[in-house]
Design a protein around this motif. Sequence first.
Motif, PDB file in Angstrom:
ATOM      1  N   ALA A 263     -15.600  54.033  36.178  1.00  0.00           N
ATOM      2  CA  ALA A 263     -15.796  52.448  37.247  1.00  0.00           C
ATOM      3  C   ALA A 263     -15.320  51.278  36.283  1.00  0.00           C
ATOM      4  CB  ALA A 263     -17.150  52.735  37.210  1.00  0.00           C
TER       5      ALA A 263
ATOM      6  N   ASP B 148     -14.425  56.116  48.680  1.00  0.00           N
ATOM      7  CA  ASP B 148     -15.769  55.590  48.039  1.00  0.00           C
ATOM      8  C   ASP B 148     -16.006  55.523  46.500  1.00  0.00           C
ATOM      9  OD1 ASP B 148     -17.285  58.367  47.258  1.00  0.00           O
ATOM     10  OD2 ASP B 148     -16.416  58.362  49.515  1.00  0.00           O
ATOM     11  N   ALA B 149     -16.294  55.315  46.329  1.00  0.00           N
ATOM     12  CA  ALA B 149     -16.789  55.214  44.294  1.00  0.00           C
ATOM     13  C   ALA B 149     -16.514  56.500  44.183  1.00  0.00           C
ATOM     14  CB  ALA B 149     -18.457  54.271  43.952  1.00  0.00           C
ATOM     15  N   GLU B 150     -17.671  57.814  44.618  1.00  0.00           N
ATOM     16  CA  GLU B 150     -17.844  59.038  44.116  1.00  0.00           C
ATOM     17  C   GLU B 150     -16.169  59.237  43.498  1.00  0.00           C
ATOM     18  OE1 GLU B 150     -20.807  63.112  44.624  1.00  0.00           O
ATOM     19  OE2 GLU B 150     -21.378  61.373  45.716  1.00  0.00           O
ATOM     20  N   ALA B 151     -15.612  58.863  45.187  1.00  0.00           N
ATOM     21  CA  ALA B 151     -14.333  60.415  45.498  1.00  0.00           C
ATOM     22  C   ALA B 151     -13.509  59.456  44.927  1.00  0.00           C
ATOM     23  CB  ALA B 151     -13.922  60.190  46.925  1.00  0.00           C
TER      24      ALA B 151
ATOM     25  N   HIS C 153     -13.914  58.180  41.512  1.00  0.00           N
ATOM     26  CA  HIS C 153     -14.457  58.700  39.867  1.00  0.00           C
ATOM     27  C   HIS C 153     -13.911  59.777  39.898  1.00  0.00           C
ATOM     28  CE1 HIS C 153     -17.595  54.932  40.277  1.00  0.00           C
ATOM     29  NE2 HIS C 153     -16.129  54.670  40.324  1.00  0.00           N
ATOM     30  N   ALA C 154     -14.316  61.041  40.580  1.00  0.00           N
ATOM     31  CA  ALA C 154     -13.951  62.218  40.440  1.00  0.00           C
ATOM     32  C   ALA C 154     -12.266  62.571  40.727  1.00  0.00           C
ATOM     33  CB  ALA C 154     -14.420  62.789  41.314  1.00  0.00           C
TER      34      ALA C 154
END
Length: 228
Positions: A38, A121-124, A126-127
């Motif tokens: 992030a 989205d944040a999770e995707a 970051h991955a």
Amino acid sequence: MTRTTNARIAGCTFLAYMAAGIASMLLFGRATSGEGMAAKLAGIAQHATDVRIAIVLSVLTAFAALVLAVTLYMLTRDQDRDLAMLALTCRVGEGVLSAIFILATMGLLWLGTTAGANALDAEAAHALAAFLFRVQGWNTIIAATFFAVGSTLFSWLFLRGRMVPVPLAWLGVLASVLLVVGLPVQLAGFFGGPAFGLMWLPMLVFELALSLWLLIKGAGIPERRQSA
């Protein structure tokens, strides 16, 4: 072109190659200095201009590798055309592989600066960012291995032909062999860390000294051709 012209172009390109590469690394490093994905993506968004400049500089280093491939080949081909061609191919491979690093950097810039409906989205995000950072690291080592093999061969030809001072040529051979051995070990994950970067110091000294020598003195005629 004459040997003198090729030597001067190679000398100038070495300096541009090192300057652009170091500047690109510093700019991108500053933008991604945060802890965690992030923070890194936020840093890229905050320093988007720096990242774009780093991309341009990376493109310049890729073309510099191609110029060095051709000019160093022209200087060494009379000593051993086959080895010189293999060295040229390695340096061309280095330049072409750099495109993968550039694409990964562009992907990170997109992730860091895209907002609204087009943003992941944040999770995707970051991955995907973690994967692209990995790709950058792997690609850097792979391209550097091609560079190291090409540098070993060119340095050996300079040494055999006594085209540059013998101590300088030996420094190039030893510095290059160190990378040829160390980089695949690092890529395989046996060793790593900041201390491993110290193996680049002999190469930095060699390329800086060689670039100045080629600019000022040029490259001598290979001894084998002189004897002929």
